[in-house]
Design a protein around this motif. Structure first.
Motif, short mmCIF file in Angstrom:
data_model
loop_
_atom_site.label_atom_id
_atom_site.label_comp_id
_atom_site.label_asym_id
_atom_site.label_seq_id
_atom_site.Cartn_x
_atom_site.Cartn_y
_atom_site.Cartn_z
N THR A 30 0.85 -1.19 0.00
CA THR A 30 0.00 0.00 0.00
C THR A 30 0.89 1.23 0.00
OG1 THR A 30 -1.69 -1.17 1.26
CG2 THR A 30 -1.84 1.22 1.22
N CYS A 31 0.55 2.19 -0.84
CA CYS A 31 1.31 3.44 -0.91
C CYS A 31 0.42 4.57 -0.38
CB CYS A 31 1.72 3.74 -2.35
SG CYS A 31 2.60 5.29 -2.51
N TYR A 32 0.86 5.19 0.73
CA TYR A 32 0.17 6.36 1.27
C TYR A 32 0.85 7.57 0.66
CZ TYR A 32 -1.61 2.92 4.51
OH TYR A 32 -2.19 1.82 5.06
N ASP A 37 -0.45 8.57 6.06
CA ASP A 37 -0.09 7.34 6.76
C ASP A 37 -1.36 6.53 6.97
OD1 ASP A 37 -1.36 8.72 8.77
OD2 ASP A 37 0.36 8.85 10.08
N ALA A 38 -1.25 5.44 7.71
CA ALA A 38 -2.41 4.56 7.90
C ALA A 38 -3.53 5.26 8.66
CB ALA A 38 -1.99 3.29 8.62
N SER A 41 -4.81 9.49 5.19
CA SER A 41 -4.12 9.66 3.93
C SER A 41 -5.07 10.28 2.93
CB SER A 41 -3.62 8.31 3.40
OG SER A 41 -2.96 8.50 2.18
N THR A 44 -4.54 6.98 -1.39
CA THR A 44 -3.92 5.68 -1.15
C THR A 44 -3.94 4.89 -2.45
OG1 THR A 44 -4.74 5.69 1.10
CG2 THR A 44 -4.04 3.60 0.25
N TRP A 45 -2.86 4.19 -2.73
CA TRP A 45 -2.77 3.40 -3.95
C TRP A 45 -2.30 2.00 -3.60
CZ3 TRP A 45 2.06 2.87 -7.22
CH2 TRP A 45 1.82 2.12 -8.36
N CYS A 67 5.89 9.82 -0.28
CA CYS A 67 5.05 8.63 -0.26
C CYS A 67 5.60 7.63 0.75
CB CYS A 67 5.02 7.97 -1.63
SG CYS A 67 4.27 8.99 -2.89
#
Length: 75
Positions: A30-32, A37-38, A41, A44-45, A67
């Motif tokens: 997962t890319c923020y 962040d979790a 965000s 999100t990708w 990122c």
């Protein structure tokens, strides 16, 4: 409360114009993006499986776009 019932096509129904959507399998990365962040965000990708950017690309995404890449633990 309404009970869920699965829709079934009646006998003799012509399904020639019935479509289905096949979603690609997602990777465990997962890319923020843009400083997220979790917890929060703005974007999100989650890339497709097998199409995750390599470590070099992820590093420069961190440098230029802030990122954060997170790999999910798979059991």
């Amino acid at each position: 409360m309404t009970e869920y019932t699965e829709y079934t096509f009646p006998d003799g129904y012509d399904k020639w114009n019935t479509y289905s959507i096949n979603l690609p399998k997602q990777s465990n990365w997962t890319c923020y993006m843009f400083g997220g962040d979790a917890g929060f965000s703005p974007m999100t990708w989650v890339p497709q499986e097998g199409k995750v950017p390599n470590a070099w690309v992820r590093f420069w995404m961190k440098v230029f776009f802030d990122c954060k890449w997170v790999k999910k633990d798979t059991p």
